[in-house]
Write a protein that holds these residues in place. Sequence first.
Motif, short mmCIF file in Angstrom:
data_model
loop_
_atom_site.label_atom_id
_atom_site.label_comp_id
_atom_site.label_asym_id
_atom_site.label_seq_id
_atom_site.Cartn_x
_atom_site.Cartn_y
_atom_site.Cartn_z
N LEU A 1 42.98 35.43 44.11
CA LEU A 1 43.16 35.39 42.72
C LEU A 1 42.66 34.07 42.11
CD1 LEU A 1 46.72 37.04 42.27
CD2 LEU A 1 44.48 38.24 42.06
N LYS A 2 41.54 34.17 41.46
CA LYS A 2 40.86 32.95 41.31
C LYS A 2 41.31 32.20 40.03
CE LYS A 2 36.53 34.26 43.27
NZ LYS A 2 34.96 34.43 43.18
N LYS A 3 41.52 30.84 39.97
CA LYS A 3 42.21 30.16 38.74
C LYS A 3 43.66 30.87 38.51
CE LYS A 3 37.93 27.78 37.93
NZ LYS A 3 36.87 27.53 37.10
N ASP A 4 44.49 31.16 39.16
CA ASP A 4 45.52 31.88 39.15
C ASP A 4 46.73 31.15 38.52
OD1 ASP A 4 47.05 34.59 38.87
OD2 ASP A 4 47.98 34.06 40.88
N LYS A 5 46.80 29.81 38.88
CA LYS A 5 47.66 29.09 38.56
C LYS A 5 47.39 27.55 38.00
CE LYS A 5 51.25 30.78 41.91
NZ LYS A 5 52.05 30.76 42.97
N VAL A 6 47.96 27.11 37.07
CA VAL A 6 47.76 25.73 36.77
C VAL A 6 48.97 24.99 37.15
CG1 VAL A 6 48.52 26.19 34.36
CG2 VAL A 6 47.15 24.28 34.75
N LEU A 7 48.72 23.76 37.81
CA LEU A 7 49.87 22.94 38.33
C LEU A 7 49.81 21.51 37.32
CD1 LEU A 7 49.18 23.31 42.11
CD2 LEU A 7 50.68 24.83 40.52
N SER A 8 50.92 20.74 37.88
CA SER A 8 51.26 19.82 36.96
C SER A 8 49.97 18.58 36.91
CB SER A 8 52.34 18.91 37.52
OG SER A 8 52.05 18.28 38.87
N ASP A 9 49.14 18.88 37.80
CA ASP A 9 47.92 18.18 37.67
C ASP A 9 46.89 18.52 36.53
OD1 ASP A 9 46.74 20.13 39.03
OD2 ASP A 9 46.18 19.13 40.68
N GLY A 10 47.15 19.78 35.79
CA GLY A 10 46.20 20.35 35.13
C GLY A 10 45.23 21.09 35.63
N LYS A 11 44.98 21.19 36.98
CA LYS A 11 43.99 21.78 37.46
C LYS A 11 44.27 23.26 37.81
CE LYS A 11 42.06 17.74 39.77
NZ LYS A 11 41.69 17.22 41.01
N TYR A 12 43.23 24.05 37.90
CA TYR A 12 43.57 25.65 38.11
C TYR A 12 43.51 25.82 39.63
CZ TYR A 12 43.58 26.16 33.11
OH TYR A 12 43.90 26.07 31.82
N TYR A 13 44.45 26.57 40.05
CA TYR A 13 44.21 26.95 41.62
C TYR A 13 44.36 28.45 41.86
CZ TYR A 13 45.45 22.03 42.64
OH TYR A 13 45.50 20.55 42.50
N ASN A 14 43.71 28.76 42.87
CA ASN A 14 43.77 30.24 43.50
C ASN A 14 44.63 30.46 44.19
OD1 ASN A 14 40.85 30.24 42.61
ND2 ASN A 14 39.84 29.93 44.69
N THR A 15 45.18 31.88 44.05
CA THR A 15 46.31 32.16 44.85
C THR A 15 45.97 33.23 45.83
OG1 THR A 15 47.06 33.86 43.04
CG2 THR A 15 48.22 31.69 43.23
N ILE A 16 46.34 33.42 46.98
CA ILE A 16 45.78 34.32 48.07
C ILE A 16 47.06 35.49 48.02
CG2 ILE A 16 45.31 34.76 50.44
CD1 ILE A 16 44.69 31.50 50.38
N VAL A 17 46.23 36.67 48.07
CA VAL A 17 47.22 37.94 48.08
C VAL A 17 46.99 38.32 49.92
CG1 VAL A 17 47.41 40.16 47.69
CG2 VAL A 17 46.78 38.80 45.96
N MET A 18 48.12 38.46 50.42
CA MET A 18 48.12 39.02 52.02
C MET A 18 48.86 39.75 52.11
SD MET A 18 48.38 34.84 53.70
CE MET A 18 47.83 35.42 55.05
N GLY A 19 48.80 40.64 53.16
CA GLY A 19 49.40 41.67 53.40
C GLY A 19 49.75 41.98 55.17
N ARG A 20 50.55 42.82 55.62
CA ARG A 20 50.73 42.89 56.71
C ARG A 20 51.04 44.56 56.83
NH1 ARG A 20 54.87 44.42 60.45
NH2 ARG A 20 54.77 43.49 62.62
#
Length: 182
Positions: A160-179
């Motif tokens: 999930l691209k640019k899914d979260k914005v953290l305290s540094d003001g930058k956007y981060y991806n999150t990874i969906v994982m499954g088993r």
Amino acid sequence: MIINQREFCVNGLSYTVRSAIVTDAQALSEIRVQIDGETENLDREPGEAFIDTPGFEQIIKTDTENTRNLFLIAAVNDKIVGFSRCEGNPLKRFSHKVEFGICVLKDYWGYGIGKNLLTESISWADSNGIKKIMLNGVLETNDKAIELYKKLGFEIEGILKKDKVLSDGKYYNTIVMGRFNE
């Protein structure tokens, strides 16, 4: 659902992994806020989506009664230091899977608590006909968690691209994982 209690000793620390009980509710309400303030790997800022003691009591009761839910805690000398949940979906088309989440107090990182909470959850899922465990949104910078999940049979299913914005003001991806357990 309820599992049998297990004892662990890792790097000199002894702890128990067991099913949550209603009397854990107050401690869970407090520890959740503390954990949210210790890392940006989770979804919440401290106090966001706050769950009070009665809220946790209800979650524990529901999870205990539902065969597709599992709420585990890790305790050191009866003090809760981490917890995890597997939550199923009541819709028939999704009845084969559960979503998993985990958090551990920072002072207790490095003792295999997260790994053992996850291992117990996988064992429960595999023995109860649950075919898939999903992790929605592992922060891309959380390398230790991603490697642990891979080691335990999880695969990356998407980003999930640019899914979260953290305290540094930058956007981060999150990874969906499954088993998936065939």
